[in-house]
Design an enzyme around this catalytic site. Structure first.
Site, PDB file in Angstrom:
ATOM      1  N   CYS A 259     -17.363  -8.456   4.290  1.00 54.77           N
ATOM      2  CA  CYS A 259     -16.984  -8.923   5.623  1.00 54.77           C
ATOM      3  C   CYS A 259     -15.755  -9.843   5.576  1.00 54.77           C
ATOM      4  CB  CYS A 259     -18.175  -9.583   6.304  1.00 54.77           C
ATOM      5  SG  CYS A 259     -18.011  -9.629   8.112  1.00 54.77           S
ATOM      6  N   HIS A 343     -21.918  -4.976   6.233  1.00 55.65           N
ATOM      7  CA  HIS A 343     -22.929  -5.757   5.522  1.00 55.65           C
ATOM      8  C   HIS A 343     -23.915  -4.846   4.794  1.00 55.65           C
ATOM      9  CE1 HIS A 343     -22.256  -9.956   6.970  1.00 55.65           C
ATOM     10  NE2 HIS A 343     -21.561  -9.303   7.882  1.00 55.65           N
ATOM     11  N   GLU A 345     -26.138  -5.659   2.744  1.00 58.44           N
ATOM     12  CA  GLU A 345     -27.450  -6.318   2.660  1.00 58.44           C
ATOM     13  C   GLU A 345     -28.219  -6.207   3.973  1.00 58.44           C
ATOM     14  OE1 GLU A 345     -25.512  -9.178   5.187  1.00 58.44           O
ATOM     15  OE2 GLU A 345     -24.784  -7.926   3.539  1.00 58.44           O
TER      16      GLU A 345
END
EC number: 6.3.5.5
Length: 371
Positions: A259, A343, A345
């Site tokens: 990001c 992202h 995750e």
């Protein structure tokens, strides 16, 4: 339940009237929308939302409450949460309280009862705008003037606001790697994913000189997500430039950015960034892996992007957003450096891109073998 009237007034004079929940007062920020169906607690505690008021496009919010394990940081960073309907009842075995109370304790405002579809259409058509929510001042013209005084996101360094003030370490019982993570607004699930990848993680303040990071003898360096304009975070860009110089002259240290970290790495190698019209915020963005041609459904939260036409010869684009054809990932052609705009995750979101953490550990393994 008694409802307190409240208004959202945008910088262009648009007014949305509803009722306040959470903290009763006044707040302001850039108004953005998120298309995730769930994950409101993860969203408001994501440091990347510092300075922003988040509109949830899903119409019913708060129905499963909140709990400590879903928080992505130690506090709520969003300036406000805007919803169509706020559920007064939460049903979830893991819930420890209501969203309303959670916001109230954090002194963060919520606004409900407005036409969120109309608001989202306005943001899509006109772009993200500054706004003020007030339950104490009914004067719409005065609120519009307050909105216009809020600093614009372009040129704003919010990393200093969210980064850790102290270095800390997250141990891993079966650690095989030591990763130094620069905290530009790091999420807890990123740290969990690094732990799951058998990494001991030392987290540093965003302004820590790269020389101090290298003294810790890391196997890899991680650049986190975060809020604001990447071009304004000059100290981070300078750090990455110095790391690149180190990697060309000495034993290279693998670098992985997510990001804001992706944007900062790209800037350090000579690319340019720009502000998106209304950003990417949600858990359903399709991204194409240009090497494998596979499609990943990704979680995203960013208002700036790397300009494709500005990518230098040293960087190769690896991922492409299928919504608007923007850059979603790059890698360096010679150095062990790569990054993604989205992202992997998630939290909230899909798990299609977890392999990137394995790619990072494989890069660290290769660096060890080349010693």
């Amino acid at each position: 339940m008694q409802q307190t009237p409240a208004k959202l007034v945008l910088e262009n004079g648009s007014v949305y009237t509803g009722y306040a929940f959470g903290h009763i007062g006044e707040t302001g920020g850039e108004v953005v929308f998120n298309t995730a169906l769930t994950g409101y607690q993860e969203i408001v505690t994501d440091p990347s939302y510092a300075g922003q008021m988040v509109v949830m496009t899903y119409p019913l919010i708060g129905n499963y409450g909140v709990n400590q394990s879903d928080a992505e940081s130690q506090k709520i960073w969003a300036s406000a949460l805007i919803v169509r309907e706020m559920s007064n009842i939460h049903s979830n075995f893991a819930a420890t309280g209501s969203l309303d109370q959670y916001l109230k304790e954090a002194k963060v405002m919520g606004l409900a009862g407005i036409d969120t579809r109309k608001l989202v259409r306005e943001i899509r058509q006109k772009g993200a705008m500054r706004g003020v929510i007030s339950a104490i001042d009914p004067d719409e013209k005065r609120l519009e003037e307050k909105a216009l005084k809020i600093p614009e996101m372009t040129g704003l360094d919010l990393v200093k606001k969210v980064s850790t003030s102290q270095t800390y370490t997250i141990d891993c019982d079966d650690a095989e790697y030591h990763v130094v993570a620069y905290d530009y607004g790091i999420k807890q699930n990123i740290l969990r994913m690094l732990q799951n990848a058998k990494c001991k993680v030392t987290v540093l303040n965003a302004n820590t000189p790269i020389e101090e990071a290298l003294k810790l003898d890391p196997d890899g360096i991680f650049l986190s997500n975060g809020p604001g304009d990447p071009f304004a975070v000059t100290y981070a860009i300078d750090n990455i430039k110095k790391l690149a110089e180190h990697n060309t002259q000495q034993k290279p240290v693998p670098l992985f950015g997510i990001c804001l970290g992706h944007q900062l790495m790209s800037l350090a190698f000579g690319a340019k960034t720009y502000k998106l019209k209304f950003g990417h915020h949600g858990s359903n963005h399709p991204v194409k892996n240009l090497k494998s041609s596979s499609i990943e459904i990704t979680s995203q939260n960013h208002g700036f992007a790397v300009a494709m036409e500005s990518l230098p010869e040293s960087l190769e684009m690896t991922h492409l957003n299928l919504y608007d054809q923007t850059v979603e990932g790059v890698r360096h052609k010679k150095l062990p450096c790569f990054s993604v705009q989205y992202h992997p995750e998630a939290a909230p979101g899909p798990h299609d891109s977890h392999y990137l953490f394995e790619q990072f550990t494989a890069m660290m393994d290769q660096a060890k073998e080349n010693v």
